[in-house]
Motif scaffolding. Structure first.
Motif, PDB file in Angstrom:
ATOM      1  N   THR A 111      37.135  37.408  50.877  1.00  0.00           N
ATOM      2  CA  THR A 111      38.600  37.236  50.701  1.00  0.00           C
ATOM      3  C   THR A 111      38.561  35.587  49.800  1.00  0.00           C
ATOM      4  OG1 THR A 111      38.989  36.246  52.727  1.00  0.00           O
ATOM      5  CG2 THR A 111      39.490  38.703  52.221  1.00  0.00           C
ATOM      6  N   MET A 112      37.569  34.892  50.194  1.00  0.00           N
ATOM      7  CA  MET A 112      37.390  33.459  49.829  1.00  0.00           C
ATOM      8  C   MET A 112      37.105  33.579  48.264  1.00  0.00           C
ATOM      9  SD  MET A 112      35.164  30.288  50.784  1.00  0.00           S
ATOM     10  CE  MET A 112      35.823  30.404  52.300  1.00  0.00           C
ATOM     11  N   LEU A 113      36.098  34.581  47.919  1.00  0.00           N
ATOM     12  CA  LEU A 113      35.713  34.799  46.643  1.00  0.00           C
ATOM     13  C   LEU A 113      36.776  35.590  45.787  1.00  0.00           C
ATOM     14  CD1 LEU A 113      33.400  34.953  44.616  1.00  0.00           C
ATOM     15  CD2 LEU A 113      32.775  37.291  45.610  1.00  0.00           C
ATOM     16  N   ARG A 114      37.553  36.287  46.392  1.00  0.00           N
ATOM     17  CA  ARG A 114      38.619  37.027  45.770  1.00  0.00           C
ATOM     18  C   ARG A 114      39.792  36.250  45.332  1.00  0.00           C
ATOM     19  NH1 ARG A 114      43.249  40.126  47.560  1.00  0.00           N
ATOM     20  NH2 ARG A 114      43.597  38.539  49.136  1.00  0.00           N
ATOM     21  N   ALA A 115      40.007  34.920  46.176  1.00  0.00           N
ATOM     22  CA  ALA A 115      40.904  34.059  45.766  1.00  0.00           C
ATOM     23  C   ALA A 115      40.520  33.224  44.527  1.00  0.00           C
ATOM     24  CB  ALA A 115      41.247  33.186  47.065  1.00  0.00           C
ATOM     25  N   GLN A 116      39.426  33.321  44.126  1.00  0.00           N
ATOM     26  CA  GLN A 116      38.764  32.263  43.136  1.00  0.00           C
ATOM     27  C   GLN A 116      38.923  33.379  41.568  1.00  0.00           C
ATOM     28  OE1 GLN A 116      38.546  29.087  43.327  1.00  0.00           O
ATOM     29  NE2 GLN A 116      38.825  29.218  45.680  1.00  0.00           N
ATOM     30  N   LEU A 117      39.150  34.439  41.837  1.00  0.00           N
ATOM     31  CA  LEU A 117      39.018  35.311  40.588  1.00  0.00           C
ATOM     32  C   LEU A 117      40.341  35.539  40.039  1.00  0.00           C
ATOM     33  CD1 LEU A 117      36.267  37.829  42.208  1.00  0.00           C
ATOM     34  CD2 LEU A 117      36.136  35.829  40.894  1.00  0.00           C
ATOM     35  N   THR A 118      40.840  35.052  39.114  1.00  0.00           N
ATOM     36  CA  THR A 118      42.112  34.829  38.395  1.00  0.00           C
ATOM     37  C   THR A 118      42.505  36.107  37.892  1.00  0.00           C
ATOM     38  OG1 THR A 118      42.017  32.355  38.257  1.00  0.00           O
ATOM     39  CG2 THR A 118      43.689  33.821  37.140  1.00  0.00           C
ATOM     40  N   GLY A 119      41.540  36.676  37.017  1.00  0.00           N
ATOM     41  CA  GLY A 119      42.034  37.980  36.477  1.00  0.00           C
ATOM     42  C   GLY A 119      41.622  39.091  37.091  1.00  0.00           C
ATOM     43  N   ARG A 120      42.546  40.268  37.212  1.00  0.00           N
ATOM     44  CA  ARG A 120      42.330  41.478  37.954  1.00  0.00           C
ATOM     45  C   ARG A 120      42.552  42.499  36.905  1.00  0.00           C
ATOM     46  NH1 ARG A 120      43.800  39.189  43.165  1.00  0.00           N
ATOM     47  NH2 ARG A 120      43.111  37.184  43.143  1.00  0.00           N
ATOM     48  N   THR A 121      41.653  43.356  36.839  1.00  0.00           N
ATOM     49  CA  THR A 121      41.713  44.878  36.392  1.00  0.00           C
ATOM     50  C   THR A 121      41.220  45.949  37.510  1.00  0.00           C
ATOM     51  OG1 THR A 121      41.009  43.663  34.278  1.00  0.00           O
ATOM     52  CG2 THR A 121      40.951  46.261  34.482  1.00  0.00           C
ATOM     53  N   ALA A 122      42.117  47.067  37.446  1.00  0.00           N
ATOM     54  CA  ALA A 122      41.995  47.966  38.511  1.00  0.00           C
ATOM     55  C   ALA A 122      41.857  49.227  37.554  1.00  0.00           C
ATOM     56  CB  ALA A 122      42.833  47.778  39.613  1.00  0.00           C
ATOM     57  N   HIS A 123      41.007  50.026  37.682  1.00  0.00           N
ATOM     58  CA  HIS A 123      40.985  51.420  37.161  1.00  0.00           C
ATOM     59  C   HIS A 123      41.413  52.335  38.378  1.00  0.00           C
ATOM     60  CE1 HIS A 123      38.246  49.413  34.363  1.00  0.00           C
ATOM     61  NE2 HIS A 123      38.497  50.307  33.481  1.00  0.00           N
ATOM     62  N   ARG A 124      41.279  53.532  38.249  1.00  0.00           N
ATOM     63  CA  ARG A 124      41.704  54.607  39.353  1.00  0.00           C
ATOM     64  C   ARG A 124      40.729  54.034  40.380  1.00  0.00           C
ATOM     65  NH1 ARG A 124      39.333  59.025  40.989  1.00  0.00           N
ATOM     66  NH2 ARG A 124      38.046  58.907  39.330  1.00  0.00           N
ATOM     67  N   VAL A 125      41.499  53.865  41.627  1.00  0.00           N
ATOM     68  CA  VAL A 125      40.710  53.558  42.948  1.00  0.00           C
ATOM     69  C   VAL A 125      41.006  54.560  44.018  1.00  0.00           C
ATOM     70  CG1 VAL A 125      40.668  51.164  42.486  1.00  0.00           C
ATOM     71  CG2 VAL A 125      43.027  52.154  43.668  1.00  0.00           C
ATOM     72  N   ASN A 126      40.355  54.774  44.705  1.00  0.00           N
ATOM     73  CA  ASN A 126      40.476  56.065  45.805  1.00  0.00           C
ATOM     74  C   ASN A 126      41.382  55.739  47.227  1.00  0.00           C
ATOM     75  OD1 ASN A 126      38.691  57.728  44.442  1.00  0.00           O
ATOM     76  ND2 ASN A 126      36.990  56.879  45.278  1.00  0.00           N
TER      77      ASN A 126
END
Length: 451
Positions: free
Chosen positions: A341-356
């Motif tokens: 979650t600490m790593l996720r907080a530093q990733l500004t851009g987000r792209t989500a294709h189809r997720v399960n």
């Protein structure tokens, strides 16, 4: 009269065939004219029906009473600019006093039905001015990138948005990004577009592909370093951290903080350095990040902590040193362990294709926009490549990358192989390219010598 009737029938039949088989051609030949007339003729009545008008001001009512004229009608927003495009129409509206950009956004679905357009989106350009983009057909069904693209250093066109505009991956504005997608969702095609767009630029590509390199190794001629297993990835990330520290020492030595130097010339990152001293920027692509976070023994747990710590350090400190992260994976959740979650907080851009599962969508957009989470879990399985892209500002878009085969991406990387920089810190991880008759060479530094 018979000849005119036959010609009219042929034109109508041609228009119907184009609209069915080639909607883009139909839009450029017939649709743009019909839609422009429809919008301009219906504009006032549609705005009134959608609640986007304001009552006349008091001075206008008083003037009508004094001059014994009928009461003036409610006023819709002013059309400041009307521009047809290759995919739809763009209206720039000047809001009346008392109106808000949210009012236009809330009425976008009603405007779509009233103007008989495929889609309507709006954004606030500045205070009192809203841009409404209308699309005449489904631009994401068959993606065609425009001929003219606004390419700049470290800015890559990777997909098309649902409003017909181009979606760019700008590393100077959004240094690090997270890309999620289930199997057969189009994530690999998005990654290929990214690599193919970066290949002609002066940038070093570093790849970590724990699927034994099957995704990134074919593109190896354009990569300065590659790792195909977690052990090599741990050493590679440590080398990147060492490079980052060396770049910071260079910036400190070249900051030129003196009273005679203007503030604008004081260096705080690599882009402030003179061009002859500027280190080459590095883009790190991590495929299947979950493989780096999983462990089954104490030794693997130590390696996992070492990898995640290095990734977090690069995400926190790498931007000024010109190191940018592209984290990709099928699954990204807090159950991958501490530091995720600490790593996720530093990733500004987000792209989500189809997720399960909804948890992955929440990890991508839960802290950005609940609407983006809902849109991500509603992507149908048959629309491969369709994705939701957003950032920490809360804005999000539906995008779809053009289909790029692995052969096309390989050809692009081979064509620009001469641009691959040799970085001393990453020399042990430079991929060894073999001919078709030779045995494949492992990417691990501890590969056994061939006899």
């Amino acid at each position: 009269m018979t000849g005119f009737t036959v010609a009219l029938v042929l034109v109508v039949a041609a228009a119907g065939l184009l609209r069915w088989r080639r909607p883009a051609w139909y839009w450029m030949t017939f649709g743009v004219t019909l839609a422009s007339l429809r919008v301009l003729v219906r504009y006032a009545s549609v705005m009134d029906a959608c609640g986007l008008t304001v009552p006349p001001s008091r001075w206008r009512l008083a003037l009508a009473r004094v001059t014994n004229r009928p009461s003036p009608e409610s006023r819709p927003p002013r059309i400041l600019r009307f521009r047809p495009t290759r995919t739809g129409l763009v209206l720039r509206l000047g809001l009346r006093p008392g109106q808000d950009a949210f009012d236009v956004a809330a009425a976008s679905d009603r405007l779509r039905h009233s103007f008989s357009m495929y889609g309507v989106t709006s954004r606030e350009v500045r205070s009192g001015v809203v841009e409404v983009r209308m699309t005449g057909y489904d631009v994401l069904k068959r993606v065609q990138m425009p001929a003219k693209l606004d390419t700049r250093p470290m800015r890559v066109p990777v997909a098309l948005r649902e409003d017909g505009s181009v979606h760019y991956r700008d590393y100077r504005a959004v240094p690090h990004a997270l890309t999620l997608g289930a199997t057969e969702s189009g994530k690999s095609v998005y990654q290929r577009n990214l690599v193919a767009g970066l290949a002609p630029m002066d940038v070093a590509l570093v790849g970590i592909d724990c699927k034994q390199g099957v995704e990134l190794f074919p593109l190896g001629r354009r990569f300065s370093a590659l790792a195909d297993n977690p052990d090599t990835a741990a050493d590679l990330l440590d080398a990147l951290v060492s490079r980052m520290e060396g770049v910071y020492q260079l910036i400190r030595a070249e900051q030129r903080i003196t009273a005679a130097v203007p503030d604008a010339e004081i260096a705080a990152d690599i882009w402030d350095l003179p061009e002859h001293l500027r280190p080459v920027p590095v883009v790190v692509l991590v495929d299947e990040v979950a493989e780096l976070a999983l462990f089954a023994s104490k030794d693997e747990e130590k390696r996992r902590d070492r990898i995640i710590t290095a990734l977090v350090r690069l995400a926190q400190l790498g931007r000024a040193a010109g190191i940018y992260l592209e984290i990709c994976g099928q699954r990204f959740g807090s159950e991958l362990g501490k530091g995720i979650t600490m790593l996720r907080a530093q990733l500004t851009g987000r792209t989500a294709h189809r997720v399960n599962d909804e948890t992955s969508a929440n990890m991508a957009f839960g802290d950005i926009s609940p609407d983006a989470v809902l849109a991500a879990i509603q992507i149908p399985a048959e629309l491969r490549g369709l994705a939701i892209a957003g950032d920490s500002t809360g804005g999000w878009h539906r995008i779809r990358a053009p289909h790029t085969s692995l052969r096309q991406a390989v050809n692009t990387c081979n064509r620009h192989a001469d641009r691959t920089p040799a970085l001393p810190e990453l020399a042990p991880f430079r991929p060894e390219l073999t001919g078709p008759s030779e045995a494949p060479v492992p990417l691990s530094k501890t590969a056994p010598a061939t006899v």
